[in-house]
Design a protein around this motif. Sequence first.
Motif, PDB file in Angstrom:
ATOM      1  N   ALA A  18       0.819  -1.224   0.000  1.00 39.81           N
ATOM      2  CA  ALA A  18       0.000   0.000   0.000  1.00 39.81           C
ATOM      3  C   ALA A  18       0.848   1.267   0.000  1.00 39.81           C
ATOM      4  O   ALA A  18       0.335   2.352   0.211  1.00 39.81           O
ATOM      5  CB  ALA A  18      -0.947  -0.008   1.198  1.00 39.81           C
ATOM      6  N   ILE A  22      -1.609   1.102  -6.985  1.00 41.86           N
ATOM      7  CA  ILE A  22      -2.972   0.610  -6.762  1.00 41.86           C
ATOM      8  C   ILE A  22      -3.235   0.383  -5.268  1.00 41.86           C
ATOM      9  O   ILE A  22      -4.338   0.659  -4.775  1.00 41.86           O
ATOM     10  CB  ILE A  22      -3.187  -0.694  -7.570  1.00 41.86           C
ATOM     11  N   VAL A  69       5.914  -9.768   2.171  1.00 41.78           N
ATOM     12  CA  VAL A  69       4.827 -10.758   2.113  1.00 41.78           C
ATOM     13  C   VAL A  69       5.323 -12.156   1.737  1.00 41.78           C
ATOM     14  O   VAL A  69       4.606 -13.142   1.925  1.00 41.78           O
ATOM     15  CB  VAL A  69       3.694 -10.336   1.145  1.00 41.78           C
ATOM     16  N   GLY A  97       2.970  -6.712  -5.396  1.00 47.25           N
ATOM     17  CA  GLY A  97       3.429  -7.454  -6.564  1.00 47.25           C
ATOM     18  C   GLY A  97       4.615  -6.767  -7.210  1.00 47.25           C
ATOM     19  O   GLY A  97       4.837  -5.570  -7.018  1.00 47.25           O
ATOM     20  N   VAL A 119       7.036 -13.401  -4.233  1.00 47.46           N
ATOM     21  CA  VAL A 119       6.262 -12.214  -3.852  1.00 47.46           C
ATOM     22  C   VAL A 119       4.823 -12.323  -4.368  1.00 47.46           C
ATOM     23  O   VAL A 119       3.856 -12.194  -3.606  1.00 47.46           O
ATOM     24  CB  VAL A 119       6.930 -10.926  -4.392  1.00 47.46           C
ATOM     25  N   TYR A 165       6.068 -13.158 -15.132  1.00 46.09           N
ATOM     26  CA  TYR A 165       5.094 -12.348 -14.384  1.00 46.09           C
ATOM     27  C   TYR A 165       3.672 -12.780 -14.742  1.00 46.09           C
ATOM     28  O   TYR A 165       2.820 -12.962 -13.861  1.00 46.09           O
ATOM     29  CB  TYR A 165       5.310 -10.870 -14.716  1.00 46.09           C
ATOM     30  N   GLY A 196      -5.645  -3.860 -16.498  1.00 43.15           N
ATOM     31  CA  GLY A 196      -4.880  -3.744 -17.742  1.00 43.15           C
ATOM     32  C   GLY A 196      -3.656  -2.885 -17.483  1.00 43.15           C
ATOM     33  O   GLY A 196      -3.005  -3.023 -16.443  1.00 43.15           O
ATOM     34  N   PRO A 201       3.962   3.425 -10.454  1.00 44.15           N
ATOM     35  CA  PRO A 201       5.431   3.319 -10.496  1.00 44.15           C
ATOM     36  C   PRO A 201       5.964   1.947 -10.903  1.00 44.15           C
ATOM     37  O   PRO A 201       7.166   1.784 -11.098  1.00 44.15           O
ATOM     38  CB  PRO A 201       5.839   3.624  -9.035  1.00 44.15           C
TER      39      PRO A 201
HETATM   40  P1  NAP Z   1       3.705  -0.432  -7.559  1.00 46.21           P
HETATM   41  O1  NAP Z   1       3.274   0.967  -7.747  1.00 46.21           O
HETATM   42  O2  NAP Z   1       5.094  -0.834  -7.912  1.00 46.21           O
HETATM   43  O3  NAP Z   1       3.421  -0.857  -6.048  1.00 46.21           O
HETATM   44  C1  NAP Z   1       3.756  -2.140  -5.618  1.00 46.21           C
HETATM   45  C2  NAP Z   1       3.578  -2.226  -4.136  1.00 46.21           C
HETATM   46  O4  NAP Z   1       3.918  -3.559  -3.724  1.00 46.21           O
HETATM   47  C3  NAP Z   1       4.475  -1.288  -3.364  1.00 46.21           C
HETATM   48  O5  NAP Z   1       3.745  -0.759  -2.283  1.00 46.21           O
HETATM   49  C4  NAP Z   1       5.573  -2.213  -2.847  1.00 46.21           C
HETATM   50  O6  NAP Z   1       6.079  -1.807  -1.598  1.00 46.21           O
HETATM   51  C5  NAP Z   1       4.807  -3.484  -2.636  1.00 46.21           C
HETATM   52  N1  NAP Z   1       5.647  -4.664  -2.551  1.00 46.21           N
HETATM   53  C6  NAP Z   1       6.474  -5.160  -3.493  1.00 46.21           C
HETATM   54  N2  NAP Z   1       7.071  -6.270  -3.029  1.00 46.21           N
HETATM   55  C7  NAP Z   1       6.615  -6.466  -1.775  1.00 46.21           C
HETATM   56  C8  NAP Z   1       6.854  -7.432  -0.784  1.00 46.21           C
HETATM   57  N3  NAP Z   1       7.720  -8.453  -0.994  1.00 46.21           N
HETATM   58  N4  NAP Z   1       6.206  -7.340   0.404  1.00 46.21           N
HETATM   59  C9  NAP Z   1       5.343  -6.313   0.626  1.00 46.21           C
HETATM   60  N5  NAP Z   1       5.075  -5.361  -0.282  1.00 46.21           N
HETATM   61  C10 NAP Z   1       5.704  -5.436  -1.467  1.00 46.21           C
HETATM   62  O7  NAP Z   1       2.758  -1.421  -8.378  1.00 46.21           O
HETATM   63  P2  NAP Z   1       1.223  -1.344  -8.853  1.00 46.21           P
HETATM   64  O8  NAP Z   1       1.229  -1.086 -10.300  1.00 46.21           O
HETATM   65  O9  NAP Z   1       0.426  -0.494  -7.942  1.00 46.21           O
HETATM   66  O10 NAP Z   1       0.845  -2.881  -8.677  1.00 46.21           O
HETATM   67  C11 NAP Z   1       0.000  -3.353  -7.654  1.00 46.21           C
HETATM   68  C12 NAP Z   1      -0.520  -4.713  -8.107  1.00 46.21           C
HETATM   69  O11 NAP Z   1      -1.218  -4.543  -9.340  1.00 46.21           O
HETATM   70  C13 NAP Z   1       0.588  -5.730  -8.382  1.00 46.21           C
HETATM   71  O12 NAP Z   1       0.170  -7.007  -7.925  1.00 46.21           O
HETATM   72  C14 NAP Z   1       0.691  -5.719  -9.896  1.00 46.21           C
HETATM   73  O13 NAP Z   1       1.189  -6.937 -10.402  1.00 46.21           O
HETATM   74  C15 NAP Z   1      -0.750  -5.479 -10.283  1.00 46.21           C
HETATM   75  N6  NAP Z   1      -0.956  -4.957 -11.632  1.00 46.21           N
HETATM   76  C16 NAP Z   1      -0.458  -3.751 -11.997  1.00 46.21           C
HETATM   77  C17 NAP Z   1      -0.665  -3.290 -13.294  1.00 46.21           C
HETATM   78  C18 NAP Z   1      -0.154  -1.975 -13.786  1.00 46.21           C
HETATM   79  O14 NAP Z   1      -0.160  -1.724 -15.003  1.00 46.21           O
HETATM   80  N7  NAP Z   1       0.315  -1.080 -12.910  1.00 46.21           N
HETATM   81  C19 NAP Z   1      -1.384  -4.072 -14.196  1.00 46.21           C
HETATM   82  C20 NAP Z   1      -1.879  -5.303 -13.787  1.00 46.21           C
HETATM   83  C21 NAP Z   1      -1.662  -5.727 -12.492  1.00 46.21           C
HETATM   84  P3  NAP Z   1       7.577  -1.241  -1.351  1.00 46.21           P
HETATM   85  O15 NAP Z   1       7.907  -0.347  -2.503  1.00 46.21           O
HETATM   86  O16 NAP Z   1       7.443  -0.582  -0.034  1.00 46.21           O
HETATM   87  O17 NAP Z   1       8.472  -2.430  -1.313  1.00 46.21           O
END
Ligand code: NAP
Length: 256
Positions: A18, A22, A69, A97, A119, A165, A196, A201
């Motif tokens: 968080a 997202i 996690v 993720g 993860v 992934y 999608g 970030p």
């Molecule tokens: P993001 O901005 O990179 O944020 C990822 C978050 O996950 C960060 O808060 C990070 O925390 C945390 N995290 C990573 N590894 C971790 C761990 N081992 N333990 C606990 N926290 C961890 O990514 P996002 O785009 O919001 O993605 C969120 C989810 O949406 C993911 O599951 C991703 O696969 C999915 N998703 C994203 C997209 C897209 O286009 N953005 C599309 C489809 C699905 P720290 O930085 O503090 O480590």
Amino acid sequence: MPTSENAAARPVVLVTGASAGIGAATARLAAGAGWDVGVNYRSDRAGAEAAAEAVRAAGGRALLLQADVADPAQVAAMFDRLDEGLGRLDALVNNAGIVAPAARVEQITAERLSQLFAVNVTGSFLCAAQAVRRLSRAHGGPGGAIVNVSSVAAVLGGANQYVDYAATKGAIDSFTIGLAAEQAAHGLRVNAVRPGVIETPIHAKGGAPDRAARMAPDLPMRRAGTADEVAEAILWLLSDKASYVTGEILKVSGGR
Ligand code: NAP
């Protein structure tokens, strides 16, 4: 509002990952919808503090929970801290993720695979297991909801970018369907969202900071989605408005 026997208190949701994207949007919008929020992060303390501040500004209680996690001991300790700090859990969002830089399958190492699956998949299982022990009526709990964050990559395959992934998200889809079936009779709904291309970030962390902007003209709506647009779908799945929805994987992909 979600189902909660904790009638007087605000219900409590733990959002993993968080501190950005997202997850941060989900934490903030959840507070506005009446939840108190466990704000999990791994390394981005400043991002997590900003997310917690946004939760408080929206009228919720926030508890910062640093934990990887993928680590079972850290996950167990995080849920214990949440029990003490916010009271009984009502819902979990398995959002944390990671991606890795673009690579073809023949370039993907065992180490990279292990990290992604640890993860994205193991982390979601470990957090869900802790939530099931607290929420499922099979364990004497009150019921509740889990939302997993998958990806359209699960069905598109991620060719030439990150098939690894994509495979972790395929696992999340199977996990969602299976856990939902296990828990349907025990008051615990389990669903997923399948985003999608969303402007967060994560693309920069995967070595492609301009990915969302670059892809936008080729997306059906000619734009990437926002973290808030995904968070809104997550909140609906958490809420009692989705009380007869379980085992569902909801695309939030602008038609992609
Ligand atoms: P993001 O901005 O990179 O944020 C990822 C978050 O996950 C960060 O808060 C990070 O925390 C945390 N995290 C990573 N590894 C971790 C761990 N081992 N333990 C606990 N926290 C961890 O990514 P996002 O785009 O919001 O993605 C969120 C989810 O949406 C993911 O599951 C991703 O696969 C999915 N998703 C994203 C997209 C897209 O286009 N953005 C599309 C489809 C699905 P720290 O930085 O503090 O480590």
